[in-house]
Design a protein around this motif. Sequence first.
Motif, PDB file in Angstrom:
ATOM      1  N   THR A 195      53.755  -5.724  -8.264  1.00  0.00           N
ATOM      2  CA  THR A 195      53.557  -5.575  -9.707  1.00  0.00           C
ATOM      3  C   THR A 195      52.967  -6.827 -10.345  1.00  0.00           C
ATOM      4  OG1 THR A 195      55.919  -6.089  -9.996  1.00  0.00           O
ATOM      5  CG2 THR A 195      55.280  -3.765 -10.075  1.00  0.00           C
ATOM      6  N   GLU A 196      52.722  -7.840  -9.542  1.00  0.00           N
ATOM      7  CA  GLU A 196      51.979  -9.007 -10.029  1.00  0.00           C
ATOM      8  C   GLU A 196      50.496  -8.676 -10.183  1.00  0.00           C
ATOM      9  OE1 GLU A 196      53.120 -12.010 -11.015  1.00  0.00           O
ATOM     10  OE2 GLU A 196      55.148 -11.218 -10.739  1.00  0.00           O
ATOM     11  N   LEU A 197      50.039  -7.601  -9.515  1.00  0.00           N
ATOM     12  CA  LEU A 197      48.643  -7.189  -9.662  1.00  0.00           C
ATOM     13  C   LEU A 197      48.393  -6.764 -11.109  1.00  0.00           C
ATOM     14  CD1 LEU A 197      48.174  -4.986  -6.437  1.00  0.00           C
ATOM     15  CD2 LEU A 197      47.250  -7.283  -6.852  1.00  0.00           C
ATOM     16  N   PRO A 198      47.277  -7.193 -11.697  1.00  0.00           N
ATOM     17  CA  PRO A 198      47.025  -6.877 -13.110  1.00  0.00           C
ATOM     18  C   PRO A 198      46.801  -5.400 -13.395  1.00  0.00           C
ATOM     19  CG  PRO A 198      45.089  -7.891 -12.098  1.00  0.00           C
ATOM     20  CD  PRO A 198      46.212  -8.021 -11.112  1.00  0.00           C
ATOM     21  N   THR A 199      46.487  -4.625 -12.356  1.00  0.00           N
ATOM     22  CA  THR A 199      46.221  -3.196 -12.551  1.00  0.00           C
ATOM     23  C   THR A 199      47.420  -2.311 -12.210  1.00  0.00           C
ATOM     24  OG1 THR A 199      45.234  -3.158 -10.340  1.00  0.00           O
ATOM     25  CG2 THR A 199      43.725  -3.395 -12.213  1.00  0.00           C
ATOM     26  N   VAL A 200      48.558  -2.931 -11.921  1.00  0.00           N
ATOM     27  CA  VAL A 200      49.764  -2.172 -11.576  1.00  0.00           C
ATOM     28  C   VAL A 200      50.860  -2.439 -12.607  1.00  0.00           C
ATOM     29  CG1 VAL A 200      51.605  -1.806  -9.885  1.00  0.00           C
ATOM     30  CG2 VAL A 200      49.254  -2.178  -9.111  1.00  0.00           C
TER      31      VAL A 200
END
Length: 287
Positions: A195-200
């Motif tokens: 959830t560190e991904l900007p799209t998640v």
Amino acid sequence: MPAPTVRMRRLASELRRLRKAADLTREGISERTGINEATLYRIETARARPQARTLASLLDVYEVTEPRRTELMTLLKQSAHRGWLNTFSSDLPERYTSYIEFEAEAREVLNYECLFIPGLLQTERYARAAISAVLPECTREEIESRVDARMQRQAALTREQPLKLWAIVDEAAIRRVVGGRAVMAEQLQHLSAITELPTVNLQVIPFDAGAHPGMPGSFVVMDFAEAIGPAIVYIDSQAGDLFLEEEADISRYNLVFTHLRAGALSPSASAELIAAAARDERPGRGA
């Protein structure tokens, strides 16, 4: 027969819509074009890919003009493309391969899960444990094929133009120990990292939120680029998998998701709950 590609399904759906808009039956189309009624049925249900001249004849009858005509002819040319799914298509159920095709083409996915971690966010060990438990009739080879496919699906989250994922889960999905405490701890730690991904985005509906609109069951809303077509809803149940494409259904599930998003913890508060649950599942804690 191989599962139809997402573009093939889109073309079939558009041809059905055009025929109904023209207030014509398949029998009437057959009389005008000479195309067999059975062939028309197969084309409109994505069981057969039309030849270019067949599609051209249908578009003539439906009086489709530019630029829409060229868009549909291009869709036909692209409808044979399957991508990485070729590796698995013979080992997976048709409905699942259809789902994978849609997901691979989607630009955004809204996923609500009441009991499981979303497939795009599962670790390999969690996925294997979940699939083995839910499908006890599957052979070891069939389970491994599903696990491999699920892991490859996750590449969409980190591709050049990544899939946007907004997932909402009931707290039950976080608390239910799947595969043992070590597997679950690893899974929850993975959620914190992915959830560190900007799209998640990931939100949790806590137990103390009480009753909510997602309690009847899980669902997925997939949105596509305009050139591919409108959104679809996917529902997986014991009675079978279901794709919904009617505008009223899409609107209804989007509204449900909006209510779920409003009732869930914020992404940051959800991350705190997941981190706390991960600490609780670390081996050596509790009985």
